[in-house]
Write an enzyme that holds these catalytic residues in place. Structure first.
Site, PDB file in Angstrom:
ATOM      1  N   SER A 131       0.828  -1.212   0.000  1.00 46.28           N
ATOM      2  CA  SER A 131       0.000   0.000   0.000  1.00 46.28           C
ATOM      3  C   SER A 131       0.857   1.255   0.000  1.00 46.28           C
ATOM      4  CB  SER A 131      -0.902   0.022   1.238  1.00 46.28           C
ATOM      5  OG  SER A 131      -1.621   1.232   1.272  1.00 46.28           O
ATOM      6  N   LYS A 185      -4.332  -6.982   3.346  1.00 48.30           N
ATOM      7  CA  LYS A 185      -4.439  -5.835   2.429  1.00 48.30           C
ATOM      8  C   LYS A 185      -5.901  -5.555   2.070  1.00 48.30           C
ATOM      9  CE  LYS A 185      -3.294  -2.396  -0.126  1.00 48.30           C
ATOM     10  NZ  LYS A 185      -3.823  -2.285  -1.397  1.00 48.30           N
ATOM     11  N   HIS A 188      -7.318  -3.755   4.951  1.00 45.46           N
ATOM     12  CA  HIS A 188      -6.754  -2.395   4.900  1.00 45.46           C
ATOM     13  C   HIS A 188      -7.602  -1.532   3.974  1.00 45.46           C
ATOM     14  CE1 HIS A 188      -4.445   0.612   2.630  1.00 45.46           C
ATOM     15  NE2 HIS A 188      -3.733   0.815   3.723  1.00 45.46           N
ATOM     16  N   ASN A 189      -7.906  -2.073   2.809  1.00 47.10           N
ATOM     17  CA  ASN A 189      -8.679  -1.298   1.835  1.00 47.10           C
ATOM     18  C   ASN A 189     -10.116  -1.064   2.306  1.00 47.10           C
ATOM     19  OD1 ASN A 189      -6.347  -1.532   0.339  1.00 47.10           O
ATOM     20  ND2 ASN A 189      -7.418  -1.823  -1.589  1.00 47.10           N
ATOM     21  N   GLU A 192      -9.871   1.729   4.541  1.00 48.50           N
ATOM     22  CA  GLU A 192      -9.633   2.905   3.677  1.00 48.50           C
ATOM     23  C   GLU A 192     -10.967   3.436   3.118  1.00 48.50           C
ATOM     24  OE1 GLU A 192      -6.549   2.243   0.576  1.00 48.50           O
ATOM     25  OE2 GLU A 192      -8.071   2.805  -0.877  1.00 48.50           O
TER      26      GLU A 192
HETATM   27  C1  6PG Z   1      -3.292   1.325  -1.542  1.00 49.13           C
HETATM   28  C2  6PG Z   1      -4.628   1.494  -2.232  1.00 49.13           C
HETATM   29  C3  6PG Z   1      -4.583   0.862  -3.578  1.00 49.13           C
HETATM   30  C4  6PG Z   1      -5.651   1.351  -4.522  1.00 49.13           C
HETATM   31  C5  6PG Z   1      -7.024   0.995  -4.091  1.00 49.13           C
HETATM   32  C6  6PG Z   1      -8.069   1.847  -4.756  1.00 49.13           C
HETATM   33  O1  6PG Z   1      -3.336   0.755  -0.477  1.00 49.13           O
HETATM   34  O2  6PG Z   1      -2.280   1.782  -2.060  1.00 49.13           O
HETATM   35  O3  6PG Z   1      -5.628   0.888  -1.481  1.00 49.13           O
HETATM   36  O4  6PG Z   1      -4.575  -0.513  -3.397  1.00 49.13           O
HETATM   37  O5  6PG Z   1      -5.541   2.715  -4.694  1.00 49.13           O
HETATM   38  O6  6PG Z   1      -7.227  -0.338  -4.483  1.00 49.13           O
HETATM   39  O7  6PG Z   1      -9.250   1.186  -4.617  1.00 49.13           O
HETATM   40  P1  6PG Z   1     -10.575   1.620  -5.312  1.00 49.13           P
HETATM   41  O8  6PG Z   1     -10.261   1.926  -6.752  1.00 49.13           O
HETATM   42  O9  6PG Z   1     -11.462   0.440  -5.162  1.00 49.13           O
HETATM   43  O10 6PG Z   1     -11.033   2.835  -4.563  1.00 49.13           O
END
Ligand code: 6PG
Length: 472
Positions: A131, A185, A188-189, A192
């Site tokens: 990430s 991960k 994590h998302n 996010e």
């Molecule tokens: C990271 C982000 C990366 C990506 C996301 C965006 O940790 O660097 O999470 O993995 O930017 O997958 O996800 P979406 O396009 O679903 O918002």
């Protein structure tokens, strides 16, 4: 003269792949990247520092024969079929003992399948979450490796060198067996998604509820980012409100369509939450809001039917800003609590042995959800292995303190036609989680009434069924 072999290979030279390789090169590793596209391999070489050993090649064969044995290579290609296709291409070229890392956002069940499929080959296959976006890959990402621990020990020095550092500690650690890296991960998302949703709700309430300008919004988010909530997502939010539109007047944010995209990792987290099962309502709400945002035409029609007026909220500006600060702080803690509780549950359920304190440490730097709060959580998990952050007394104290603000914000939002789904989900989760008695005894009675689904009693052990008085 025999040409020196390379330490690490990368398959896929998109921005993430090439930035990560250049990062390795900065740390003294000799690296080689493969991409079919010659522009990308040339760009990789031209972006390398003059003393760095960086090479770009256009065939897999050339890359494989140029790597030290056992070979260490990573693929950063789109999740799904492209990963399987690269693995098929690699099979005839590699030998037992070689290490292949899938550094993309693969679904963890694909990773489990690939680990099984590759077992007979003797290759070490690892699913590793990375990430931090483009900048993170170049300057120091957060790295979430899982799976083959023997392979991890071999690549750990490189991963530790390139990872973000917090207080001298690299943001990488072994995070568990099987597909743990990709699972962590994914969660994590999910977190996010949840925090982004919460920030957007605060933006809505300040932008429309207080008629604040982008300049003022920039100032508020900048201030929030300098205190106890300090985080990467607040930092970029503050910066977004300053960005001018290069195609017209004003700031870019006002010209961006409200239809939110998603690549699927948030949805996966929600789906997994339902399957485990473990409640992650903030993540569900965030995914739902992105989906709802896509119903652009329907929203326009509905707006005309219901004549919805998003009005200024009748409250002194500084008061609402301060309430929102505390409400966001509360709901952000709830978002992490749900994600970490999910990891705890999944760790046992899917036999991953995820070390939660290590996850929290790895998330402190480099990743999208890095925040000052992770240091607080690190201390919590040093005390004990809590099933849920909410069970820790220091967290409880903070939440009790901020609760009135969230309650006020939620009621203002509801009374003024704002869809504050994330903030509301946080409050509902908190209210339900801390209740000794929920009204679900009635649901049990209903299930038993119409379907003889049985129930348990509070006063004695056993499974019961009742012949309910029928409806007259
Ligand atoms: C990271 C982000 C990366 C990506 C996301 C965006 O940790 O660097 O999470 O993995 O930017 O997958 O996800 P979406 O396009 O679903 O918002």
């Amino acid at each position: 003269m025999k040409e020196e072999l390379f330490d690490f290979g990368m398959i896929g030279l998109g921005v993430m792949g090439s930035n990560l390789l250049l990062n390795m090169a900065d740390h003294g590793y000799a690296v080689i990247g493969y991409d079919k596209n010659t522009d990308k391999t040339k760009l990789l070489e031209s972006n390398a520092g003059k003393d760095a050993r960086v090479r770009g090649v256009n065939t897999l064969e050339e890359m494989i024969k140029s790597l030290k044995v056992p070979r260490k290579l990573m693929m950063l290609v789109p999740a799904g079929a492209p990963v399987d296709s690269v693995l098929e291409d690699l099979k005839p070229l590699l030998q037992a003992g070689d290490i292949i890392i899938d550094g993309g956002n693969s679904h963890y069940t694909d990773t489990l399948r690939r680990i099984d499929e590759l077992k007979p080959t003797g290759f070490h296959f690892m699913g590793v979450g990375i990430s931090g976006g483009e900048e993170g890959a170049r300057r120091g990402p957060s790295i979430m490796p899982g799976g083959d621990q023997e392979a991890y020990e071999k690549v750990a020095p490189i991963l530790k060198a390139v990872a973000a550092q917090v207080n001298g500690e690299p943001c990488v650690d072994y995070l568990g067996k099987n597909a743990a890296g990709h699972y962590v991960k994914m969660v994590h998302n999910g977190i996010e998604y949840s925090i982004m949703q919460l920030i957007s709700e605060c933006y809505d309430l300040m932008h429309h509820g207080l008629a604040m300008s982008n300049k003022e919004l920039h100032e508020v988010f900048k201030k929030w980012d300098s205190g106890e909530m300090k985080s990467y997502l607040l930092e970029i939010t503050a910066a977004i409100f300053e960005q001018k539109d290069d195609k017209g007047k004003g700031e870019l944010v006002d010209k961006i369509s409200d239809k939110a995209g998603a690549k699927g990792t948030g949805k996966w987290t929600s789906q997994e939450g339902l399957d485990l099962p473990i409640p992650v309502p903030n993540i569900d709400a965030a995914v739902m809001m992105r989906n709802l945002s896509s119903l652009v035409e329907e929203r326009v029609i509905a707006n005309n039917i219901y004549l919805t007026h998003i009005e200024k909220i009748d409250i002194p500006k500084e008061e609402l800003i301060s309430l929102l600060h505390d409400a966001l702080y509360f709901a952000t803690i709830i978002s992490y609590a749900q994600g970490l509780a999910m990891l705890t549950q999944a760790s046992g359920e899917l036999k991953m042995d995820i070390p939660i304190p290590a996850v929290v440490k790895v998330w402190r730097g480099g990743c999208i959800i890095r925040s000052a709060l992770l240091d607080v959580f690190k201390n919590v998990f040093q005390e004990d292995n809590y099933k849920n952050l909410l069970l820790n007394k220091n967290i409880a104290q903070v939440l009790q303190l901020k609760l009135p603000a969230l309650q006020k914000v939620v009621s203002l939002a509801a009374g003024n036609n704002y869809a504050a789904s994330g903030l509301m989900a946080s409050l509902n989760y908190f209210n339900a989680y801390r209740r000794h008695h929920l009204p679900t005894n009635l649901i049990q009675a209903q299930r038993d009434f119409f379907g003889a689904h049985t129930y348990e009693r509070v006063d004695c052990e056993g499974i019961f069924h009742t012949q309910w008085e029928s409806i007259s």
